[in-house]
Design an enzyme around this catalytic site. Structure first.
Site, PDB file in Angstrom:
ATOM      1  N   ARG A  52      83.045 -62.237  56.529  1.00 29.17           N
ATOM      2  CA  ARG A  52      83.187 -62.020  55.079  1.00 29.17           C
ATOM      3  C   ARG A  52      81.940 -62.416  54.301  1.00 29.17           C
ATOM      4  O   ARG A  52      82.018 -62.780  53.127  1.00 29.17           O
ATOM      5  CB  ARG A  52      84.410 -62.752  54.525  1.00 29.17           C
ATOM      6  CG  ARG A  52      85.706 -62.196  55.065  1.00 29.17           C
ATOM      7  CD  ARG A  52      86.905 -62.537  54.186  1.00 29.17           C
ATOM      8  NE  ARG A  52      88.123 -62.153  54.881  1.00 29.17           N
ATOM      9  CZ  ARG A  52      88.819 -62.955  55.678  1.00 29.17           C
ATOM     10  NH1 ARG A  52      88.415 -64.201  55.861  1.00 29.17           N
ATOM     11  NH2 ARG A  52      89.897 -62.524  56.269  1.00 29.17           N
ATOM     12  N   LYS A  56      72.388 -53.628  46.637  1.00 32.10           N
ATOM     13  CA  LYS A  56      73.194 -52.493  47.100  1.00 32.10           C
ATOM     14  C   LYS A  56      72.968 -52.309  48.590  1.00 32.10           C
ATOM     15  O   LYS A  56      71.835 -52.157  49.040  1.00 32.10           O
ATOM     16  CB  LYS A  56      72.789 -51.219  46.371  1.00 32.10           C
ATOM     17  CG  LYS A  56      73.414 -51.064  45.004  1.00 32.10           C
ATOM     18  CD  LYS A  56      73.277 -49.627  44.551  1.00 32.10           C
ATOM     19  CE  LYS A  56      73.806 -49.419  43.153  1.00 32.10           C
ATOM     20  NZ  LYS A  56      73.648 -48.027  42.726  1.00 32.10           N
ATOM     21  N   GLU A  61      59.459 -43.595  43.209  1.00 36.85           N
ATOM     22  CA  GLU A  61      60.334 -44.632  42.645  1.00 36.85           C
ATOM     23  C   GLU A  61      59.542 -45.590  41.755  1.00 36.85           C
ATOM     24  O   GLU A  61      60.097 -46.177  40.829  1.00 36.85           O
ATOM     25  CB  GLU A  61      61.051 -45.414  43.756  1.00 36.85           C
ATOM     26  CG  GLU A  61      61.992 -44.583  44.620  1.00 36.85           C
ATOM     27  CD  GLU A  61      63.400 -44.416  44.032  1.00 36.85           C
ATOM     28  OE1 GLU A  61      63.648 -44.863  42.896  1.00 36.85           O
ATOM     29  OE2 GLU A  61      64.249 -43.804  44.718  1.00 36.85           O
ATOM     30  N   LYS A  79      63.314 -53.523  38.045  1.00 38.66           N
ATOM     31  CA  LYS A  79      64.615 -53.386  38.699  1.00 38.66           C
ATOM     32  C   LYS A  79      65.434 -54.655  38.526  1.00 38.66           C
ATOM     33  O   LYS A  79      66.625 -54.598  38.235  1.00 38.66           O
ATOM     34  CB  LYS A  79      64.450 -53.069  40.184  1.00 38.66           C
ATOM     35  CG  LYS A  79      65.792 -52.979  40.900  1.00 38.66           C
ATOM     36  CD  LYS A  79      65.864 -51.956  41.971  1.00 38.66           C
ATOM     37  CE  LYS A  79      67.308 -51.827  42.470  1.00 38.66           C
ATOM     38  NZ  LYS A  79      67.427 -50.949  43.616  1.00 38.66           N
ATOM     39  N   GLU A 125      76.890 -52.297  38.399  1.00 40.83           N
ATOM     40  CA  GLU A 125      76.780 -50.921  37.938  1.00 40.83           C
ATOM     41  C   GLU A 125      77.996 -50.459  37.136  1.00 40.83           C
ATOM     42  O   GLU A 125      78.646 -49.476  37.485  1.00 40.83           O
ATOM     43  CB  GLU A 125      76.562 -49.975  39.139  1.00 40.83           C
ATOM     44  CG  GLU A 125      76.093 -48.595  38.705  1.00 40.83           C
ATOM     45  CD  GLU A 125      75.568 -47.780  39.891  1.00 40.83           C
ATOM     46  OE1 GLU A 125      75.880 -48.093  41.038  1.00 40.83           O
ATOM     47  OE2 GLU A 125      74.829 -46.835  39.621  1.00 40.83           O
ATOM     48  N   ARG A 143      72.971 -50.240  34.712  1.00 37.89           N
ATOM     49  CA  ARG A 143      72.322 -50.106  36.016  1.00 37.89           C
ATOM     50  C   ARG A 143      72.185 -48.638  36.410  1.00 37.89           C
ATOM     51  O   ARG A 143      71.303 -48.272  37.190  1.00 37.89           O
ATOM     52  CB  ARG A 143      73.105 -50.876  37.087  1.00 37.89           C
ATOM     53  CG  ARG A 143      72.413 -50.836  38.443  1.00 37.89           C
ATOM     54  CD  ARG A 143      72.938 -51.894  39.405  1.00 37.89           C
ATOM     55  NE  ARG A 143      72.268 -51.778  40.683  1.00 37.89           N
ATOM     56  CZ  ARG A 143      72.223 -52.733  41.600  1.00 37.89           C
ATOM     57  NH1 ARG A 143      72.835 -53.874  41.372  1.00 37.89           N
ATOM     58  NH2 ARG A 143      71.590 -52.563  42.746  1.00 37.89           N
ATOM     59  N   ASN A 156      69.289 -44.543  38.299  1.00 32.67           N
ATOM     60  CA  ASN A 156      69.542 -43.257  38.940  1.00 32.67           C
ATOM     61  C   ASN A 156      68.786 -42.110  38.280  1.00 32.67           C
ATOM     62  O   ASN A 156      69.037 -40.943  38.600  1.00 32.67           O
ATOM     63  CB  ASN A 156      71.043 -42.958  38.953  1.00 32.67           C
ATOM     64  CG  ASN A 156      71.758 -43.841  39.947  1.00 32.67           C
ATOM     65  OD1 ASN A 156      71.337 -43.926  41.100  1.00 32.67           O
ATOM     66  ND2 ASN A 156      72.803 -44.498  39.508  1.00 32.67           N
ATOM     67  N   HIS A 196      68.038 -39.132  40.250  1.00 32.30           N
ATOM     68  CA  HIS A 196      68.815 -39.212  41.496  1.00 32.30           C
ATOM     69  C   HIS A 196      70.017 -38.273  41.535  1.00 32.30           C
ATOM     70  O   HIS A 196      70.487 -37.928  42.614  1.00 32.30           O
ATOM     71  CB  HIS A 196      69.266 -40.651  41.743  1.00 32.30           C
ATOM     72  CG  HIS A 196      68.165 -41.527  42.264  1.00 32.30           C
ATOM     73  ND1 HIS A 196      67.027 -41.791  41.540  1.00 32.30           N
ATOM     74  CD2 HIS A 196      68.007 -42.175  43.451  1.00 32.30           C
ATOM     75  CE1 HIS A 196      66.227 -42.585  42.253  1.00 32.30           C
ATOM     76  NE2 HIS A 196      66.792 -42.825  43.398  1.00 32.30           N
ATOM     77  N   HIS A 227      69.856 -36.493  44.877  1.00 32.54           N
ATOM     78  CA  HIS A 227      70.861 -36.660  45.932  1.00 32.54           C
ATOM     79  C   HIS A 227      71.449 -35.317  46.355  1.00 32.54           C
ATOM     80  O   HIS A 227      71.750 -35.104  47.529  1.00 32.54           O
ATOM     81  CB  HIS A 227      71.983 -37.592  45.460  1.00 32.54           C
ATOM     82  CG  HIS A 227      71.623 -39.044  45.512  1.00 32.54           C
ATOM     83  ND1 HIS A 227      72.232 -39.992  44.719  1.00 32.54           N
ATOM     84  CD2 HIS A 227      70.723 -39.717  46.262  1.00 32.54           C
ATOM     85  CE1 HIS A 227      71.710 -41.183  44.984  1.00 32.54           C
ATOM     86  NE2 HIS A 227      70.795 -41.046  45.913  1.00 32.54           N
ATOM     87  N   HIS A 254      63.713 -38.951  50.785  1.00 32.51           N
ATOM     88  CA  HIS A 254      64.373 -39.382  49.556  1.00 32.51           C
ATOM     89  C   HIS A 254      63.430 -39.376  48.351  1.00 32.51           C
ATOM     90  O   HIS A 254      63.767 -38.832  47.287  1.00 32.51           O
ATOM     91  CB  HIS A 254      64.984 -40.767  49.748  1.00 32.51           C
ATOM     92  CG  HIS A 254      65.630 -41.328  48.519  1.00 32.51           C
ATOM     93  ND1 HIS A 254      66.765 -40.771  47.962  1.00 32.51           N
ATOM     94  CD2 HIS A 254      65.284 -42.368  47.718  1.00 32.51           C
ATOM     95  CE1 HIS A 254      67.096 -41.446  46.871  1.00 32.51           C
ATOM     96  NE2 HIS A 254      66.219 -42.424  46.707  1.00 32.51           N
TER      97      HIS A 254
END
Lengths: 379, 379
Positions: free
Chosen positions: A132, A154, A196, A237, A247, A251, A255, A258, A262, A277
């Protein structure tokens, strides 16, 4: 273009990510292996460390890192995985989790991810769920992971139904971005990561974008300007992550580029020979500004300026730049609707009123997207 | 022993778990299906709900629940899994995650777990990691899950190397414990869950343990006393979770009886025909008090009183009560060292100075455990 790396003898720069009870430091500089090992040992004196890396990175950097960790009195085990996005799978997640348990990584011990975004996402996620949650340290080896995926917590793997659909928010305990690692990147990989970097300028820092326009050659030479660019990106960031760790709002700004990007990655089935990417993000950034203009939000010179800089550094800017790409408007819209940030079928975009003035735009009508894409594909 | 269920027309009892930003209510009472559906709809009006349940529970309760959810305007999908601990596997986790994505469960939607601890742990974990976390609601159907696993946010699956080694802390948004579900349990299952009820008395509430000694027949009759026992257990668990959500300290108290218990479950390879979790805990509680006496921490009448009540309700109290159990002292010690709460090979036990006066004892020497177990096995 001065391609000789500049000898960087400056001390590493530090960016602090302040999160209640889960704050951590990001260090950026050159030749930081011993430095990183010392900081890792300080987090877990005489403890266990499991290094998760991929075959490519292992052959280049694992031996040096392991020697440094051993020298600092740590017990080290190493898990080497296949390189590439394919490793962000359920099967590999299980493999890493079982390796960590086998290595007797307990609460208090550390997982160290050595590699690009794939390793960071996968091993960070494994660290999030073994017992955990155990602590982990990011040693990102690509520009993309140094400025983006290693910061902010993330982690995750891909589902057969979409990228990054399974994962956790799990903050690292330490990030060390060693720009010496960037010397082993292909020019294409470095350039993709740079997309980025400029994204942060486009989001909310017009001065940084202007700095990039002026200094990009020095950044690509991987000297002090590269450290500055990475530190500035991490700072940007970190600021967003500190405002909105999970998010629920702001946040989403990260994106920018993105939502389109994506979709393209999805449509080429993540075939990195055709599109990596950062390239997808570059096209996405160009489209986000074009779409903003299409919606009457910004003047036409904004997308032109973004596209000009992307082209200057050799990044793609048009859907037509993707090799053998034949997706229709409907294909692209359908791929965008699969994004995990979709809520009840309404699209959320990051749009801009100017360079450095982006915002979260919820409830964008799909028909507007269709009209825009039709125009773009016919151009 | 009055075995006729008492008609319970009282309103459900509420226990609040207060956690900054993640607080939730636990409701306990009889015939709460419509009540639960109403509360679920309030969390996500006209939204999507994915019900995760197992074959046994589905055949008894899923139809009624789904009808109630539909009646409240929710879009419902159902995923039915094989019953039993075997479902807490990587393979089934992937299956549930993919089913949730397939059902288009987005941020804001709800996963509803209908079942015992296995379903709650598995589906709660899937909810924790799909799209990096969606909300979930626990509808526990066993006494064990109503008083223990549905409260507190521990979710997870088993590793081939040990139970619950993979998982996440993910708090539910709502728990509804309907004691009508308990009518369909076997007496053995109900009794096993009762071991976790008295555990709360033994940890820090001597008055509750005394109440259990006096009222257990009414609890087993599943009337108002049963609601009271569950509410009291949830209140006790909630108090501990509120003090220490991520088990860095006090929460370990909830493991009273579990360090021994988990080892036995491990050694019978989780064969529930021989030993179910609550039975392992019952033996573990007896041993924890005997070990406390062995270490000179409490008087001999304490373990005797614990054992007497466990025997009265028909629970096992001795290692020798496990059918065909032939593990040696070393086997048991080795199995205990696999526990995920082990830190650097030192054992942490929950010990007691009295009924209701337990404490976390770190750094217990393994040799003391060996001596104690040798005596117990020879007795």
């Amino acid at each position: 273009m001065p391609n000789t790396p500049i000898l960087d003898v400056k001390p590493p720069q530090k960016v602090r990510v302040d999160l209640a009870g889960r704050g951590y430091d990001i260090w950026i500089g050159r030749h930081l292996t011993a430095f990183a090992a010392g900081h890792i040992a300080a987090l877990n004196p005489n403890g266990r460390v499991a290094v998760i890396t991929d075959e490519t990175v292992a052959s280049l950097h694992a031996k040096t890192l392991n020697a440094a960790l051993l020298e600092h009195g740590l017990t080290v085990s190493t898990c080497i995985l296949p390189s590439g996005e394919g490793s962000k799978s359920y099967a590999m997640l299980k493999h890493v989790c079982e390796a960590l348990i086998e290595a007797k990584i307990e609460r208090g011990d550390l997982v160290v991810t050595l590699g690009g975004g794939v390793m960071g996402d996968l091993a960070g996620f494994a660290a999030a769920i073994v017992r955990r949650g155990v602590r982990f340290v990011q040693l990102p080896t690509t520009l993309l992971s140094q400025v983006d995926s290693s910061v902010g917590g993330k982690t995750g793997i891909n589902s057969p139904q979409g990228k990054n659909l399974i994962g956790a928010f799990h903050q690292p305990s330490l990030v060390v971005a060693d720009i010496a690692y960037l010397d082993t990147l292909s020019p294409r990989e470095f350039r993709a990561g740079y997309a980025e970097v400029i994204k942060y300028g486009l989001i909310n820092d017009a001065a940084f974008f202007a700095w990039c326009e002026a200094q990009w050659r020095d950044v690509f030479a991987k000297g002090a300007a590269c450290t500055t660019a990475i530190a500035q990106s991490c700072l940007a960031k970190a600021a967003v992550v500190m405002r909105d760790e999970f998010e629920t709002g702001d946040r989403a700004l990260l994106n920018l580029g993105h939502t389109f990007g994506h979709a393209f990655e999805r449509l080429v089935r993540y075939d990195t020979a055709r599109l990596v990417h950062g390239e997808a993000v570059a096209i996405g950034l160009a489209l986000a500004f074009q779409f903003s203009h299409f919606l009457g939000l910004c003047t036409p010179d904004m997308p032109l300026r973004v596209i000009a800089h992307l082209k200057t550094v050799g990044l793609p800017t048009r859907i037509q730049d993707i090799p053998n790409f034949s997706a229709s408007v409907e294909d692209i819209v359908e791929a965008m609707l699969q994004d995990k940030k979709v809520q009840r079928g309404v699209l959320t975009f990051i749009l801009a009123q100017d360079i450095g003035q982006s915002f979260v735009a919820k409830g964008i009508e799909i028909d507007k997207v269709r009209q825009f894409l039709s125009g773009v594909l016919e151009a």
